[in-house]
Design a protein around this motif. Sequence first.
Motif, mmCIF file in Angstrom:
data_model
loop_
_atom_site.group_PDB
_atom_site.id
_atom_site.type_symbol
_atom_site.label_atom_id
_atom_site.label_comp_id
_atom_site.label_asym_id
_atom_site.label_seq_id
_atom_site.Cartn_x
_atom_site.Cartn_y
_atom_site.Cartn_z
ATOM 1 N N ASP A 123 -1.199 15.323 2.927
ATOM 2 C CA ASP A 123 -1.847 14.017 2.779
ATOM 3 C C ASP A 123 -1.656 13.475 1.357
ATOM 4 O O ASP A 123 -2.609 13.215 0.627
ATOM 5 C CB ASP A 123 -3.342 14.113 3.122
ATOM 6 N N VAL A 124 -0.405 13.278 0.995
ATOM 7 C CA VAL A 124 -0.067 12.890 -0.369
ATOM 8 C C VAL A 124 0.763 11.604 -0.383
ATOM 9 O O VAL A 124 1.592 11.382 0.497
ATOM 10 C CB VAL A 124 0.684 14.036 -1.083
ATOM 11 N N SER A 125 0.485 10.751 -1.355
ATOM 12 C CA SER A 125 1.323 9.575 -1.575
ATOM 13 C C SER A 125 2.038 9.683 -2.924
ATOM 14 O O SER A 125 2.972 8.944 -3.198
ATOM 15 C CB SER A 125 0.496 8.294 -1.531
ATOM 16 N N GLU A 126 1.573 10.600 -3.766
ATOM 17 C CA GLU A 126 2.213 10.841 -5.054
ATOM 18 C C GLU A 126 1.765 12.201 -5.575
ATOM 19 O O GLU A 126 0.763 12.753 -5.121
ATOM 20 C CB GLU A 126 1.845 9.765 -6.070
ATOM 21 N N LEU A 157 4.568 17.214 2.958
ATOM 22 C CA LEU A 157 5.762 17.027 2.142
ATOM 23 C C LEU A 157 6.134 18.369 1.534
ATOM 24 O O LEU A 157 5.291 19.034 0.927
ATOM 25 C CB LEU A 157 5.499 16.009 1.024
ATOM 26 N N ASN A 212 0.830 -1.200 0.000
ATOM 27 C CA ASN A 212 0.000 0.000 0.000
ATOM 28 C C ASN A 212 0.866 1.253 0.000
ATOM 29 O O ASN A 212 1.926 1.284 0.624
ATOM 30 C CB ASN A 212 -0.908 0.014 1.229
ATOM 31 N N PRO A 213 0.419 2.296 -0.686
ATOM 32 C CA PRO A 213 1.192 3.543 -0.668
ATOM 33 C C PRO A 213 1.207 4.161 0.726
ATOM 34 O O PRO A 213 0.261 4.024 1.491
ATOM 35 C CB PRO A 213 0.454 4.452 -1.649
ATOM 36 N N ILE A 214 2.288 4.819 1.036
ATOM 37 C CA ILE A 214 2.414 5.555 2.295
ATOM 38 C C ILE A 214 1.936 6.979 2.048
ATOM 39 O O ILE A 214 2.368 7.630 1.095
ATOM 40 C CB ILE A 214 3.866 5.558 2.795
ATOM 41 N N ILE A 215 1.045 7.455 2.887
ATOM 42 C CA ILE A 215 0.526 8.806 2.746
ATOM 43 C C ILE A 215 1.289 9.708 3.709
ATOM 44 O O ILE A 215 1.310 9.471 4.923
ATOM 45 C CB ILE A 215 -0.982 8.856 3.024
ATOM 46 N N LEU A 216 1.929 10.718 3.150
ATOM 47 C CA LEU A 216 2.668 11.682 3.961
ATOM 48 C C LEU A 216 1.736 12.816 4.371
ATOM 49 O O LEU A 216 1.060 13.408 3.522
ATOM 50 C CB LEU A 216 3.850 12.236 3.182
ATOM 51 N N GLU A 217 1.729 13.116 5.654
ATOM 52 C CA GLU A 217 0.885 14.195 6.156
ATOM 53 C C GLU A 217 1.311 15.536 5.560
ATOM 54 O O GLU A 217 0.475 16.345 5.170
ATOM 55 C CB GLU A 217 0.965 14.246 7.681
#
Length: 109
Positions: A91-94, A9, A2-7
């Motif tokens: 809240d981004v994974s890409e 970036l 699963n992708p990791i979601i960064l709070e």
Amino acid sequence: GNPIILERLLFSFFDIDGAADGVASESLGIKGYTSYFVTPTTTLNISESTAPSILSNFSSTRQSGVKDNPKDPNTLNQAQRDKSVSFLFHDVSEFGVWLTTGGQNGRNR
């Protein structure tokens, strides 16, 4: 997996400029960011989109040569900071970014 979601970036681009001979220029298109940061004296031409699915464009307006390419993001001089942009994402994974060099002699292709 699963992708990791960064709070949060913060992602930066440096040395957005044109070739010293004036034949090529660089730009980037980007979408999905929350905000961006440039210097008050930025040399970038900014065309910001308010629609999240449409690219905002950041393009060079000045030519320069290899001698002013940054070596360390922590020791940029004013001219180098003026050709840089940082983007804040939440809240981004890409995210999508498109880098282009216009003209015939782009040195960063």
